[in-house]
Design an enzyme around this catalytic site. Structure first.
Site, PDB file in Angstrom:
ATOM      1  N   GLU A  34       0.829  -1.213   0.000  1.00 36.69           N
ATOM      2  CA  GLU A  34       0.000   0.000   0.000  1.00 36.69           C
ATOM      3  C   GLU A  34       0.863   1.263   0.000  1.00 36.69           C
ATOM      4  O   GLU A  34       0.531   2.239  -0.659  1.00 36.69           O
ATOM      5  CB  GLU A  34      -0.950   0.005   1.200  1.00 36.69           C
ATOM      6  CG  GLU A  34      -2.103  -0.975   1.059  1.00 36.69           C
ATOM      7  CD  GLU A  34      -2.979  -0.700  -0.161  1.00 36.69           C
ATOM      8  OE1 GLU A  34      -3.043   0.458  -0.603  1.00 36.69           O
ATOM      9  OE2 GLU A  34      -3.579  -1.648  -0.682  1.00 36.69           O
ATOM     10  N   TYR A 117      -6.588   6.314   4.498  1.00 42.41           N
ATOM     11  CA  TYR A 117      -6.706   5.282   3.463  1.00 42.41           C
ATOM     12  C   TYR A 117      -5.885   4.038   3.828  1.00 42.41           C
ATOM     13  O   TYR A 117      -6.385   2.910   3.802  1.00 42.41           O
ATOM     14  CB  TYR A 117      -6.256   5.816   2.088  1.00 42.41           C
ATOM     15  CG  TYR A 117      -6.070   4.667   1.133  1.00 42.41           C
ATOM     16  CD1 TYR A 117      -7.174   4.061   0.532  1.00 42.41           C
ATOM     17  CD2 TYR A 117      -4.806   4.116   0.896  1.00 42.41           C
ATOM     18  CE1 TYR A 117      -7.028   2.948  -0.281  1.00 42.41           C
ATOM     19  CE2 TYR A 117      -4.649   3.007   0.084  1.00 42.41           C
ATOM     20  CZ  TYR A 117      -5.760   2.438  -0.499  1.00 42.41           C
ATOM     21  OH  TYR A 117      -5.613   1.316  -1.285  1.00 42.41           O
ATOM     22  N   ASP A 135      -9.262   6.019  -1.642  1.00 44.96           N
ATOM     23  CA  ASP A 135      -8.152   6.663  -2.359  1.00 44.96           C
ATOM     24  C   ASP A 135      -8.737   7.481  -3.511  1.00 44.96           C
ATOM     25  O   ASP A 135      -9.964   7.604  -3.649  1.00 44.96           O
ATOM     26  CB  ASP A 135      -7.138   5.618  -2.838  1.00 44.96           C
ATOM     27  CG  ASP A 135      -7.708   4.691  -3.902  1.00 44.96           C
ATOM     28  OD1 ASP A 135      -8.904   4.813  -4.243  1.00 44.96           O
ATOM     29  OD2 ASP A 135      -6.947   3.850  -4.410  1.00 44.96           O
TER      30      ASP A 135
END
Ligand code: SF4
Length: 347
Positions: A34, A117, A135
């Protein structure tokens, strides 16, 4: 209220791309992926992901690493604060959580470099925590699906989207729901020419029903990037040169580069480094190399001035605070992308 039924889970299971971090529930690997994907396209991120996981396979190994080692592995990805924050977060996880990722979203958000996020993505993918991962792509899908006319990316718009998606998740597996939304945003609901005919949301999507795909999402205006002029010096002295580390509180902090001067305006190709040499006449000046380099907040016009001379001809105080390195070892230092471009041109 428009409902986004959980058939997106079925769509996801049939249509999702196979990506290396989707085969794991290990929060460390999910987190690494991520953070890499925050500013990097998936295809570009995959080799970096494998490289990072191979070099630092666990949160323990990352917490114990030297900064230069981590920055070197990160080189080419840009936005190096991500790598630095990962090191800090890994150390907090070791010291505060005995090496185990916290499962709670609020605790995840307290780790360096983890925002809303990333906390929601790691929390939902690894622990099935119920929190929408929002996002840029998901914002676009939500704005179109719900027909939202507020500019996206503002706190007000984000909390509106979060509230709607949070309700929507009730009937779903949080992990699959978030991954499906992210996949739809990346593969189907593209900024230009969304593939509505392939979209599992098409029957309830406000933008599709009212032909608003080209209007939504609305965006706030971005500031134009600042223009910066930088003159760099590359000294080639019998197989050695000098570099320096970027200071704290600067763009690219902690990375290495050739010594440089920031100019207030274009130098009009006048050599700004003549005072580096005791005998300028005994210095060979090569053709300067000019590059334009774009950052999100800056447009850099960089000139690399190249000189060849004996080390004894360089003014001693100009070398202070600089690192003397062999040209053959230059590539071992973590450098920013502009410096990497210079090195690629030189070697
Ligand atoms: S139907 Fe079209 S506009 Fe609506 S979410 Fe799907 S791709 Fe986007």
């Amino acid at each position: 209220m428009t409902r986004m039924k959980c058939f997106i889970e079925a769509w996801y299971c049939e249509n999702a791309r196979k990506l290396p971090w989707r085969d794991t529930l290990d929060p460390y690997k999910i987190w690494v992926s991520e953070i890499i994907l925050q500013q990097t396209r998936v295809e570009q991120g995959i080799p970096f992901y494998y490289n990072f996981i191979t070099k630092f396979p666990t949160v323990q190994s990352l917490a114990a690493a030297e900064e230069d080692e981590v920055l070197k592995v990160w080189q080419g990805l840009g936005y190096y604060s991500r790598a630095r924050n990962m090191m800090k977060a890994a150390r907090v996880i070791m010291e505060t959580y005995e090496g185990n990722f916290p499962k709670n979203i609020d605790e995840l958000k307290r780790l360096p470099g983890i925002g809303n996020y990333t906390a929601a993505a790691v929390g939902s993918f690894a622990f099935n925590a119920r929190m929408p991962a929002i996002d840029g792509n998901v914002r676009r899908v939500a704005a179109r699906f719900y027909g939202l006319h507020d500019s996206i990316g503002t706190p007000k718009s984000d909390s509106q989207i979060e509230e709607k998606l949070f309700k929507q998740m009730e009937a779903c597996e949080p992990s699959l729901f978030n991954q499906a939304m992210i996949e739809i945003g990346a593969m189907i609901c593209k900024p230009q020419n969304p593939k509505c005919d392939e979209c599992p949301l098409q029957n309830s999507c406000i933008a599709k029903l009212h032909d608003l795909q080209r209007i939504l999402p609305l965006k706030k205006e971005r500031k134009a990037p600042k223009t910066v002029f930088l003159d760099y010096i590359f000294l080639e002295c019998e197989g050695i040169t000098w570099i320096e580390k970027r200071p704290e509180n600067s763009t690219w902090k902690g990375l290495y580069e050739f010594p440089n001067i920031q100019q207030s305006q274009e130098t009009q190709r006048k050599n700004p480094f003549h005072d580096w040499f005791l005998k300028p006449d005994e210095t060979e000046i090569k053709e300067p190399l000019q590059l334009k380099h774009q950052l999100s907040h800056q447009t850099i016009f960089a000139t690399l001035w190249q000189f060849s001379c004996k080390e004894a001809n360089i003014v001693e105080e100009k070398k202070e605070g600089k690192l003397k390195v062999k040209l053959s070892e230059l590539q071992e230092f973590p450098v920013h992308k502009l410096m990497y471009r210079f090195i690629t041109e030189l070697i």
